[in-house]
Scaffold this motif. Structure first.
Motif, PDB file in Angstrom:
ATOM      1  N   PRO A 167       2.862   2.896  -2.245  1.00 21.14           N
ATOM      2  CA  PRO A 167       2.709   3.911  -3.302  1.00 21.14           C
ATOM      3  C   PRO A 167       1.416   4.724  -3.148  1.00 21.14           C
ATOM      4  O   PRO A 167       1.435   5.958  -3.232  1.00 21.14           O
ATOM      5  N   GLU A 168       0.336   4.013  -2.880  1.00 23.66           N
ATOM      6  CA  GLU A 168      -0.954   4.676  -2.698  1.00 23.66           C
ATOM      7  C   GLU A 168      -0.896   5.650  -1.520  1.00 23.66           C
ATOM      8  O   GLU A 168      -1.360   6.797  -1.606  1.00 23.66           O
TER       9      GLU A 168
ATOM     10  N   LYS B 154       0.826  -1.225   0.000  1.00 22.17           N
ATOM     11  CA  LYS B 154       0.000   0.000   0.000  1.00 22.17           C
ATOM     12  C   LYS B 154       0.856   1.271   0.000  1.00 22.17           C
ATOM     13  O   LYS B 154       0.322   2.385   0.025  1.00 22.17           O
TER      14      LYS B 154
ATOM     15  N   VAL C 274       1.750   7.150  -0.184  1.00 22.46           N
ATOM     16  CA  VAL C 274       2.625   8.297  -0.433  1.00 22.46           C
ATOM     17  C   VAL C 274       1.952   9.304  -1.375  1.00 22.46           C
ATOM     18  O   VAL C 274       2.131  10.511  -1.230  1.00 22.46           O
ATOM     19  N   ARG C 275       1.164   8.795  -2.303  1.00 20.69           N
ATOM     20  CA  ARG C 275       0.441   9.721  -3.186  1.00 20.69           C
ATOM     21  C   ARG C 275      -0.590  10.534  -2.420  1.00 20.69           C
ATOM     22  O   ARG C 275      -0.844  11.695  -2.732  1.00 20.69           O
ATOM     23  N   GLY C 276      -1.155   9.935  -1.382  1.00 21.19           N
ATOM     24  CA  GLY C 276      -2.217  10.609  -0.628  1.00 21.19           C
ATOM     25  C   GLY C 276      -1.724  11.435   0.551  1.00 21.19           C
ATOM     26  O   GLY C 276      -2.497  12.163   1.160  1.00 21.19           O
ATOM     27  N   HIS C 277      -0.446  11.295   0.909  1.00 21.20           N
ATOM     28  CA  HIS C 277       0.076  12.011   2.076  1.00 21.20           C
ATOM     29  C   HIS C 277       1.379  12.711   1.727  1.00 21.20           C
ATOM     30  O   HIS C 277       2.096  12.281   0.834  1.00 21.20           O
ATOM     31  N   ASN C 278       1.656  13.749   2.480  1.00 24.22           N
ATOM     32  CA  ASN C 278       2.923  14.439   2.310  1.00 24.22           C
ATOM     33  C   ASN C 278       3.970  13.746   3.194  1.00 24.22           C
ATOM     34  O   ASN C 278       3.972  13.929   4.403  1.00 24.22           O
TER      35      ASN C 278
ATOM     36  N   SER D 224      11.620   6.150  -6.073  1.00 23.45           N
ATOM     37  CA  SER D 224      10.706   6.280  -7.209  1.00 23.45           C
ATOM     38  C   SER D 224       9.432   7.001  -6.776  1.00 23.45           C
ATOM     39  O   SER D 224       8.734   7.599  -7.593  1.00 23.45           O
ATOM     40  N   LEU D 225       9.136   6.948  -5.480  1.00 24.61           N
ATOM     41  CA  LEU D 225       7.955   7.649  -4.962  1.00 24.61           C
ATOM     42  C   LEU D 225       8.285   9.081  -4.542  1.00 24.61           C
ATOM     43  O   LEU D 225       7.499   9.749  -3.878  1.00 24.61           O
ATOM     44  N   ASN D 226       9.506   9.507  -4.915  1.00 27.87           N
ATOM     45  CA  ASN D 226       9.910  10.896  -4.695  1.00 27.87           C
ATOM     46  C   ASN D 226      10.211  11.223  -3.220  1.00 27.87           C
ATOM     47  O   ASN D 226      10.134  12.375  -2.814  1.00 27.87           O
TER      48      ASN D 226
END
Lengths: 215, 215
Positions: free
Chosen positions: B137-138, B135, B140-144, B166-168
């Motif tokens: 990637p999902e 979970k 990290v996209r939704g949280h800072n 890769s998830l920055n």
């Protein structure tokens, strides 16, 4: 012989040992300073200089004998012996360290923990006893203790460190968030996690700014 | 401005911040570079050089304003902001870190843990959720997420670090016993406890030898 090795080289030795262990695991028997330089991201000349301290490891055009070098550095670092460790502070961090059995593969054995909390005293972590800190002098007199790990609050760290020193323990791994002021013959390795987080914070800010600048 | 500060100075800033915090707690308002030198065991000229990076803190014969310096260095380090941290690896060490609330006083908040162990996933530490690593990637996209702490076995560390990159996520506190090979814009702080133990072991051997020599 050992006393001639500079502190800077000593600081780097564990890293050599680690890479040599990995090479052994991979079945590599010989390695040139150039190849070692590539994987360790250290210049080949630095490697030659560092490893020359031990004499006779490298042969021109032939490279280092990985097993021999690994063994010799291991001896210098003392990982061919058993080291007894006590942990002062049996809280979450102290217990996590006591549960981490990988240290034992390098000869580092935690033999007991100490705390002031009545709820912890008398208990154990992975079979290792948690004693009352007041029993520390008695314990140290009865056991060969090489290293003490301090996972105690900042406020009690100085008193504990002085107690350890008076008990002739000269090697301390300190997790408390302060620098211990101890005699020169006491070696302290600090693990200042907050300092590390602040460094990361600084860099993540810089990074955020430069990303903002790009947009 | 910040980009001109050398890496060596940045590495030392958290230590300044720590001493300045202690001085503030003790009610000290002004301190000369000489007095700061005494307590920090750094030369006064080093201190002046380091602190000159920020300009205008010191006044000749008057000393540094502790609160101002503390605040400015805090801003540079970013401890005046909130930083969100995720912990990869919810084992003993990961859990111990998640329970350590002192990080929050510096603005470092662990917001979630990740693991592959079905027995841990879905649980929590101090109310902080433990999620399946899949979970990540999902999440990290939704949280800072500012910083990732890696308390994973050596064998999976490289894959995890690449996933984070890769998830920055560009700031990693790494407890795995290896050096991560990552792009230059990723900052890694390593906590290599085995390396520290080996250094202590070396010194305790030296010490034992010199004690033996005396007898």
């Amino acid at each position: 012989m050992q006393k001639d090795i500079s502190e800077a080289v000593v600081r780097r030795l564990p890293r050599y040992y680690r890479y040599l262990s990995d090479l052994l695991d991979e079945g590599v028997e010989r390695i040139s300073s150039g190849d070692l330089s590539d994987i360790m991201k250290v210049t080949a000349s630095q490697i030659r200089q560092d490893l020359n301290n031990f004499g006779g490891f490298g042969q021109q055009g032939y490279g280092y004998n990985v097993r021999y070098l690994h063994e010799e550095i291991g001896k210098i670092l003392g990982v061919d012996r058993k080291h007894s460790i006590i942990v002062i502070g049996a809280g979450d961090m102290g217990q996590a360290l006591a549960k981490y059995t990988n240290f034992e593969r390098l000869g580092f054995f935690i033999i007991a923990l100490f705390d002031i909390d009545p709820e912890l005293i008398g208990g154990d972590v992975r079979g290792l006893p948690i004693y009352d800190i007041s029993k520390l002098p008695e314990f140290v007199r009865g056991h060969n203790v090489d290293i003490a790990v301090m996972t105690v609050p900042k406020g009690s760290a100085e008193d504990i460190a002085e107690m350890l020193t008076s008990l002739n323990i000269h090697a301390i791994l300190n997790f408390a968030h302060l620098d211990l002021d101890l005699p020169d013959d006491v070696v302290v390795e600090n693990v200042h996690l907050s300092d590390s987080l602040m460094r990361l914070s600084y860099h993540s800010l810089i990074n955020r700014e430069s990303l903002d600048g790009k947009e």
